[in-house]
Design a protein around this motif. Structure first.
Motif, PDB file in Angstrom:
ATOM      1  N   VAL A 110       9.487  76.381  71.530  1.00 23.38           N
ATOM      2  CA  VAL A 110      10.946  76.416  71.641  1.00 23.38           C
ATOM      3  C   VAL A 110      11.542  75.123  71.112  1.00 23.38           C
ATOM      4  O   VAL A 110      12.540  75.133  70.365  1.00 23.38           O
ATOM      5  CB  VAL A 110      11.370  76.647  73.106  1.00 23.38           C
ATOM      6  N   ARG A 111      10.931  74.002  71.474  1.00 21.12           N
ATOM      7  CA  ARG A 111      11.444  72.708  71.001  1.00 21.12           C
ATOM      8  C   ARG A 111      11.351  72.614  69.484  1.00 21.12           C
ATOM      9  O   ARG A 111      12.270  72.124  68.817  1.00 21.12           O
ATOM     10  CB  ARG A 111      10.648  71.577  71.648  1.00 21.12           C
ATOM     11  N   HIS A 112      10.224  73.078  68.929  1.00 21.65           N
ATOM     12  CA  HIS A 112      10.036  73.006  67.481  1.00 21.65           C
ATOM     13  C   HIS A 112      11.035  73.884  66.744  1.00 21.65           C
ATOM     14  O   HIS A 112      11.585  73.499  65.704  1.00 21.65           O
ATOM     15  CB  HIS A 112       8.605  73.432  67.137  1.00 21.65           C
ATOM     16  N   LEU A 113      11.303  75.075  67.278  1.00 21.11           N
ATOM     17  CA  LEU A 113      12.172  76.029  66.594  1.00 21.11           C
ATOM     18  C   LEU A 113      13.652  75.695  66.736  1.00 21.11           C
ATOM     19  O   LEU A 113      14.426  75.897  65.800  1.00 21.11           O
ATOM     20  CB  LEU A 113      11.910  77.443  67.123  1.00 21.11           C
ATOM     21  N   PHE A 114      14.038  75.183  67.895  1.00 19.57           N
ATOM     22  CA  PHE A 114      15.468  75.039  68.164  1.00 19.57           C
ATOM     23  C   PHE A 114      15.956  73.599  68.314  1.00 19.57           C
ATOM     24  O   PHE A 114      17.162  73.356  68.212  1.00 19.57           O
ATOM     25  CB  PHE A 114      15.831  75.820  69.440  1.00 19.57           C
ATOM     26  N   PHE A 115      15.036  72.656  68.579  1.00 17.41           N
ATOM     27  CA  PHE A 115      15.486  71.288  68.842  1.00 17.41           C
ATOM     28  C   PHE A 115      14.802  70.254  67.951  1.00 17.41           C
ATOM     29  O   PHE A 115      14.903  69.060  68.207  1.00 17.41           O
ATOM     30  CB  PHE A 115      15.239  70.931  70.314  1.00 17.41           C
ATOM     31  N   ALA A 116      14.092  70.706  66.917  1.00 15.02           N
ATOM     32  CA  ALA A 116      13.383  69.761  66.036  1.00 15.02           C
ATOM     33  C   ALA A 116      14.382  68.921  65.236  1.00 15.02           C
ATOM     34  O   ALA A 116      15.451  69.404  64.849  1.00 15.02           O
ATOM     35  CB  ALA A 116      12.463  70.512  65.088  1.00 15.02           C
ATOM     36  N   GLU A 117      14.028  67.670  64.997  1.00 14.60           N
ATOM     37  CA  GLU A 117      14.877  66.796  64.190  1.00 14.60           C
ATOM     38  C   GLU A 117      14.887  67.305  62.754  1.00 14.60           C
ATOM     39  O   GLU A 117      13.842  67.637  62.200  1.00 14.60           O
ATOM     40  CB  GLU A 117      14.330  65.368  64.230  1.00 14.60           C
ATOM     41  N   PRO A 118      16.048  67.420  62.133  1.00 17.48           N
ATOM     42  CA  PRO A 118      16.100  67.935  60.757  1.00 17.48           C
ATOM     43  C   PRO A 118      15.344  67.010  59.809  1.00 17.48           C
ATOM     44  O   PRO A 118      15.316  65.795  60.011  1.00 17.48           O
ATOM     45  CB  PRO A 118      17.597  67.949  60.447  1.00 17.48           C
ATOM     46  N   PRO A 119      14.716  67.564  58.777  1.00 21.02           N
ATOM     47  CA  PRO A 119      13.974  66.727  57.829  1.00 21.02           C
ATOM     48  C   PRO A 119      14.905  65.759  57.117  1.00 21.02           C
ATOM     49  O   PRO A 119      16.080  66.062  56.886  1.00 21.02           O
ATOM     50  CB  PRO A 119      13.366  67.745  56.863  1.00 21.02           C
ATOM     51  N   LYS A 120      14.376  64.592  56.766  1.00 19.23           N
ATOM     52  CA  LYS A 120      15.185  63.592  56.097  1.00 19.23           C
ATOM     53  C   LYS A 120      15.461  64.011  54.653  1.00 19.23           C
ATOM     54  O   LYS A 120      14.579  64.485  53.942  1.00 19.23           O
ATOM     55  CB  LYS A 120      14.473  62.239  56.117  1.00 19.23           C
ATOM     56  N   ALA A 121      16.702  63.820  54.238  1.00 23.34           N
ATOM     57  CA  ALA A 121      17.089  64.098  52.861  1.00 23.34           C
ATOM     58  C   ALA A 121      16.992  62.839  52.005  1.00 23.34           C
ATOM     59  O   ALA A 121      16.887  62.933  50.771  1.00 23.34           O
ATOM     60  CB  ALA A 121      18.511  64.642  52.807  1.00 23.34           C
ATOM     61  N   PHE A 122      17.033  61.667  52.657  1.00 18.55           N
ATOM     62  CA  PHE A 122      16.962  60.410  51.916  1.00 18.55           C
ATOM     63  C   PHE A 122      16.492  59.315  52.854  1.00 18.55           C
ATOM     64  O   PHE A 122      17.047  59.130  53.939  1.00 18.55           O
ATOM     65  CB  PHE A 122      18.330  60.039  51.328  1.00 18.55           C
ATOM     66  N   THR A 123      15.449  58.602  52.434  1.00 17.78           N
ATOM     67  CA  THR A 123      14.892  57.504  53.231  1.00 17.78           C
ATOM     68  C   THR A 123      14.824  56.250  52.369  1.00 17.78           C
ATOM     69  O   THR A 123      14.186  56.248  51.309  1.00 17.78           O
ATOM     70  CB  THR A 123      13.480  57.851  53.746  1.00 17.78           C
ATOM     71  N   CYS A 124      15.474  55.214  52.826  1.00 16.19           N
ATOM     72  CA  CYS A 124      15.488  53.937  52.097  1.00 16.19           C
ATOM     73  C   CYS A 124      15.172  52.807  53.065  1.00 16.19           C
ATOM     74  O   CYS A 124      15.715  52.774  54.175  1.00 16.19           O
ATOM     75  CB  CYS A 124      16.861  53.713  51.459  1.00 16.19           C
ATOM     76  N   VAL A 125      14.293  51.908  52.665  1.00 17.17           N
ATOM     77  CA  VAL A 125      13.977  50.756  53.511  1.00 17.17           C
ATOM     78  C   VAL A 125      14.528  49.486  52.857  1.00 17.17           C
ATOM     79  O   VAL A 125      14.654  49.396  51.641  1.00 17.17           O
ATOM     80  CB  VAL A 125      12.455  50.627  53.743  1.00 17.17           C
ATOM     81  N   LEU A 126      14.867  48.531  53.707  1.00 13.27           N
ATOM     82  CA  LEU A 126      15.410  47.251  53.266  1.00 13.27           C
ATOM     83  C   LEU A 126      14.371  46.184  53.555  1.00 13.27           C
ATOM     84  O   LEU A 126      14.086  45.875  54.715  1.00 13.27           O
ATOM     85  CB  LEU A 126      16.716  46.929  54.002  1.00 13.27           C
ATOM     86  N   VAL A 127      13.785  45.640  52.505  1.00 13.72           N
ATOM     87  CA  VAL A 127      12.704  44.668  52.635  1.00 13.72           C
ATOM     88  C   VAL A 127      13.275  43.254  52.589  1.00 13.72           C
ATOM     89  O   VAL A 127      14.112  42.926  51.754  1.00 13.72           O
ATOM     90  CB  VAL A 127      11.665  44.859  51.509  1.00 13.72           C
ATOM     91  N   HIS A 128      12.783  42.436  53.521  1.00 13.18           N
ATOM     92  CA  HIS A 128      13.160  41.020  53.578  1.00 13.18           C
ATOM     93  C   HIS A 128      14.636  40.814  53.850  1.00 13.18           C
ATOM     94  O   HIS A 128      15.262  39.877  53.328  1.00 13.18           O
ATOM     95  CB  HIS A 128      12.734  40.287  52.298  1.00 13.18           C
ATOM     96  N   GLN A 129      15.184  41.676  54.686  1.00 13.50           N
ATOM     97  CA  GLN A 129      16.535  41.502  55.209  1.00 13.50           C
ATOM     98  C   GLN A 129      16.423  41.285  56.713  1.00 13.50           C
ATOM     99  O   GLN A 129      15.413  41.627  57.326  1.00 13.50           O
ATOM    100  CB  GLN A 129      17.382  42.730  54.917  1.00 13.50           C
ATOM    101  N   ALA A 130      17.440  40.714  57.313  1.00 11.55           N
ATOM    102  CA  ALA A 130      17.447  40.582  58.762  1.00 11.55           C
ATOM    103  C   ALA A 130      17.318  41.969  59.384  1.00 11.55           C
ATOM    104  O   ALA A 130      17.955  42.922  58.928  1.00 11.55           O
ATOM    105  CB  ALA A 130      18.745  39.923  59.219  1.00 11.55           C
ATOM    106  N   VAL A 131      16.463  42.091  60.381  1.00 10.67           N
ATOM    107  CA  VAL A 131      16.298  43.373  61.064  1.00 10.67           C
ATOM    108  C   VAL A 131      17.555  43.620  61.892  1.00 10.67           C
ATOM    109  O   VAL A 131      17.798  42.959  62.897  1.00 10.67           O
ATOM    110  CB  VAL A 131      15.035  43.375  61.948  1.00 10.67           C
ATOM    111  N   ASP A 132      18.361  44.564  61.437  1.00  8.93           N
ATOM    112  CA  ASP A 132      19.665  44.805  62.045  1.00  8.93           C
ATOM    113  C   ASP A 132      19.915  46.314  62.043  1.00  8.93           C
ATOM    114  O   ASP A 132      20.389  46.883  61.060  1.00  8.93           O
ATOM    115  CB  ASP A 132      20.750  44.075  61.245  1.00  8.93           C
TER     116      ASP A 132
END
Length: 214
Positions: A42-64
């Motif tokens: 039930v959790r997988h079918l109805f409450f799963a987090e939607p897949p990411k459409a875009f993932t970007c990481v920020l390297v060597h920036q203040a963790v904020d």
């Protein structure tokens, strides 16, 4: 059930419970396991987090994380992508090559290359020195000529970092990303994309966002 009632009709509630646990524990275990699997389904079918459409990481920036969420929300508003499907993550502050930092989470170095190798990332903002560090480790990035329109090529003219005739990185100076990132003197920030371009529409949308009005 009738057999259980016959055997326990002379017992009080506590005795019935002890009897059930002693002789029917495997039945109870089976029922609990089935209920657990049902809840997971039930959790997988109805409450799963939607897949990411875009993932970007920020390297060597203040963790904020607040800044990361603000950047994600700004891009979401410009692109029409749901905010929960955009990931911006600055938890990538570490030492590399000749760049040595103190009191940082060095495991994020391995995390970056794990996610890079696993194809979990779409893009990354990083110092030029770290881009060259990745190239020394024989990592390649997408040719931005495959993403940029003719108008964007003109907009970003003179801002591409070329390697082997490929536009592998974009200097983010004079773009709206400078609202969110900081660069040190002599080590400019660049935007790179993974070669797979698995979310090409979102990748193009981010380039459009980057090149938008300041």
């Amino acid at each position: 059930m009738e057999e259980f009632q016959d055997r326990t009709k002379q017992m009080d509630r506590k005795q019935k419970l002890e009897y059930a646990l002693m002789y029917y524990w495997y039945h109870l275990l089976f029922v609990l396991a089935g209920a657990g699997l049902f809840l997971l389904l039930v959790r997988h079918l109805f409450f799963a987090e939607p897949p990411k459409a875009f993932t970007c990481v920020l390297v060597h920036q203040a963790v904020d994380y607040a800044r990361d969420e603000e950047l994600a929300a700004d891009f979401a508003a410009a692109s029409g992508i749901e905010p929960e499907r955009i990931e911006m993550d600055s938890d990538y502050l570490f030492s590399y090559g000749d760049v040595k930092l103190e009191a940082v989470n060095e495991s994020s170095y391995e995390k970056f290359f794990f996610r890079l190798g696993a194809g979990e990332l779409d893009a990354a903002l990083m110092p030029e020195s770290f881009y060259r560090h990745c190239r020394e480790l024989e990592y390649e990035f997408a040719d931005l000529a495959l993403l940029c329109t003719g108008e964007q090529q003109e907009r970003f003219k003179g801002q591409f970092l070329e390697t082997g005739g490929r536009q592998e990185a974009l200097y983010v100076e004079n773009t709206r990303l400078m609202r969110y990132v900081r660069q040190t003197e002599g080590d400019r920030m660049v935007l790179v994309y993974l070669p797979e371009l698995k979310h090409a529409d979102a990748d193009r949308a981010f380039l459009e966002y980057v090149g938008g009005a300041l």
